[in-house]
Motif scaffolding. Structure first.
Motif, PDB file in Angstrom:
ATOM      1  N   ARG A 109       1.071  -1.353   0.045  1.00 43.67           N
ATOM      2  CA  ARG A 109      -0.029  -0.012   0.014  1.00 43.67           C
ATOM      3  C   ARG A 109       0.791   1.202  -0.031  1.00 43.67           C
ATOM      4  O   ARG A 109       0.588   2.332  -0.492  1.00 43.67           O
ATOM      5  CB  ARG A 109      -1.014  -0.015   1.014  1.00 43.67           C
ATOM      6  N   ARG A 110       2.114   1.275   0.567  1.00 48.61           N
ATOM      7  CA  ARG A 110       2.886   2.475   0.733  1.00 48.61           C
ATOM      8  C   ARG A 110       3.594   2.651  -0.573  1.00 48.61           C
ATOM      9  O   ARG A 110       3.620   3.734  -1.285  1.00 48.61           O
ATOM     10  CB  ARG A 110       4.038   2.131   1.679  1.00 48.61           C
ATOM     11  N   ALA A 111       3.809   1.474  -1.412  1.00 49.27           N
ATOM     12  CA  ALA A 111       4.389   1.649  -2.746  1.00 49.27           C
ATOM     13  C   ALA A 111       3.448   2.018  -3.565  1.00 49.27           C
ATOM     14  O   ALA A 111       3.572   3.109  -4.778  1.00 49.27           O
ATOM     15  CB  ALA A 111       4.981   0.283  -3.301  1.00 49.27           C
ATOM     16  N   LYS A 112       1.999   1.920  -3.650  1.00 45.78           N
ATOM     17  CA  LYS A 112       0.985   2.416  -4.650  1.00 45.78           C
ATOM     18  C   LYS A 112       0.958   3.842  -4.020  1.00 45.78           C
ATOM     19  O   LYS A 112       0.493   4.422  -4.967  1.00 45.78           O
ATOM     20  CB  LYS A 112      -0.427   1.286  -4.315  1.00 45.78           C
ATOM     21  N   ALA A 113       0.989   4.006  -2.770  1.00 46.08           N
ATOM     22  CA  ALA A 113       0.569   5.424  -2.202  1.00 46.08           C
ATOM     23  C   ALA A 113       1.613   6.480  -2.980  1.00 46.08           C
ATOM     24  O   ALA A 113       1.250   7.489  -3.633  1.00 46.08           O
ATOM     25  CB  ALA A 113       0.594   5.644  -0.839  1.00 46.08           C
ATOM     26  N   MET A 114       3.010   5.999  -3.021  1.00 50.34           N
ATOM     27  CA  MET A 114       3.955   6.702  -3.295  1.00 50.34           C
ATOM     28  C   MET A 114       3.721   6.792  -4.965  1.00 50.34           C
ATOM     29  O   MET A 114       4.265   7.875  -5.644  1.00 50.34           O
ATOM     30  CB  MET A 114       5.407   6.187  -3.128  1.00 50.34           C
ATOM     31  N   ALA A 115       3.275   5.997  -5.558  1.00 48.83           N
ATOM     32  CA  ALA A 115       3.148   5.827  -6.991  1.00 48.83           C
ATOM     33  C   ALA A 115       2.246   6.970  -7.699  1.00 48.83           C
ATOM     34  O   ALA A 115       2.451   7.828  -8.335  1.00 48.83           O
ATOM     35  CB  ALA A 115       2.878   4.631  -7.879  1.00 48.83           C
ATOM     36  N   MET A 116       1.144   6.924  -6.830  1.00 49.85           N
ATOM     37  CA  MET A 116       0.035   7.870  -6.885  1.00 49.85           C
ATOM     38  C   MET A 116       0.466   9.276  -6.463  1.00 49.85           C
ATOM     39  O   MET A 116       0.180  10.362  -7.463  1.00 49.85           O
ATOM     40  CB  MET A 116      -1.238   7.450  -6.111  1.00 49.85           C
ATOM     41  N   LEU A 117       1.284   9.511  -5.565  1.00 52.09           N
ATOM     42  CA  LEU A 117       1.971  10.912  -5.131  1.00 52.09           C
ATOM     43  C   LEU A 117       2.835  11.189  -6.347  1.00 52.09           C
ATOM     44  O   LEU A 117       2.654  12.625  -6.583  1.00 52.09           O
ATOM     45  CB  LEU A 117       2.365  10.676  -4.002  1.00 52.09           C
TER      46      LEU A 117
END
Length: 331
Positions: A109-117
């Protein structure tokens, strides 16, 4: 993914907020629901997202009707006007929160959040709390949070209304870039004509719970279907002649010697300098003013044309238009 509304209706007691509307938004389109306060646009958006239950009719997203489905089961995500970020979570954890609620592991979830940011150009501020971010930065975080679950349709409720005019223009460009890059269907509620024209592939003009016109921005502006559309979109004069109503773009009105054989005398009641153009308000015999309008007619002149022949309130000048510039309106 396609979104189709079929006879969609919302009543609150005896009051009808949305009145049996039909609409199809093609997959990958940027659609703006445009209209004044109370016209039903936000209620329509909330019914699409499942945050408001329809009284009648149906919402079809992709191949299936979703009228009874919960918001999380519709393939949509909602970006609310208030952003509603958690004040105690940093930007990355705000974006990751919905994934956490779905049981996604911490690293994923942190990896996906960083990709969106990164997509919304906020990766470098991932560790900041909302209070440490500007309004525009908070808006980007809210957008990333809406996108992180991988929706097929993104619903936006006046997402730019809280921003200053300069930042609003910048964020319009960003929204269109992201929508094009991801290929998602965006449905965006706004009361700003300029915003709808700049962003959308499909403009849906609503009034009193009904759709007055749904078309591409150029068609809506060049060929408004009704007097309401012509007046709300702006840039048009609605003129009642013996044979009916017509709309004439304000920048195609003619003054003075160029007014033509159908010219009528008009009194200048307002002159507004707009930089590249000057807006001249005119009262002409036999022409009624539109509601809330200071003048019956508006003519938009280039700055150079106005400078060559300046006008002042109180002046009388012939006003007319070419027959080809007149567009007949529906009753």
């Amino acid at each position: 993914m396609d979104v189709e509304l079929i006879g969609l209706t919302k009543r609150y007691g005896a009051a009808i907020a949305v009145d049996a509307i039909d609409l199809k938004v093609p997959s990958g389109a940027y659609c703006c629901l445009l209209g004044p306060s109370g016209c039903g646009k936000t209620t329509t958006l909330r019914m699409i997202g499942g945050h408001e239950r329809a009284t009648a009719g149906d919402v079809v997203i992709g191949p299936r009707a979703v009228g009874d489905a919960a918001p999380a089961a519709r393939g949509t995500a909602m970006m609310f006007q208030s952003y509603a970020l958690f004040p105690h979570l940093d930007a990355r954890d705000n974006v990751a929160f919905s994934l956490r609620m779905r049981g996604v592991g911490k690293a994923e979830r942190r990896a996906k959040a960083m990709a969106m940011l990164d997509l919304v150009q906020m990766g470098h501020l991932a560790g900041r709390l909302p209070a440490q971010l500007s309004g525009g930065q908070q808006q980007r975080v809210a957008l990333a949070r809406a996108l992180v679950t991988g929706p097929k349709v993104l619903l936006l409720d006046e997402p730019l209304s809280a921003l200053d005019p300069f930042l609003r223009v910048r964020m319009r460009v960003e929204l269109k870039r992201i929508q094009t890059e991801l290929g998602l269907t965006f449905i965006h509620v706004t009361h700003s004509q300029e915003e709808a024209m700049a962003l959308s592939d499909l403009v849906v003009v609503m009034n009193a719970g009904r759709i007055e016109q749904a078309a591409d921005p150029r068609t809506v502006f060049e060929r408004p279907a009704t007097a309401f559309v012509a007046q709300f979109i702006g840039g048009h004069n609605v003129i009642r002649l013996a044979q009916g109503l017509i709309a004439v773009r304000a920048d195609r009105m003619r003054l003075g010697e160029e007014a033509g054989p159908e010219a009528r005398p008009a009194r200048v009641v307002a002159v507004e300098y707009q930089g590249t153009s000057v807006h001249v308000g005119l009262d002409a015999d036999g022409l009624e003013r539109a509601p809330d309008s200071p003048a019956a007619l508006t003519a938009v002149l280039s700055d150079a044309a106005f400078a060559a022949r300046p006008l002042r309130p109180g002046d009388t000048v012939p006003v007319g238009w070419d027959a080809a510039a007149a567009h007949r309106l529906d009753a």
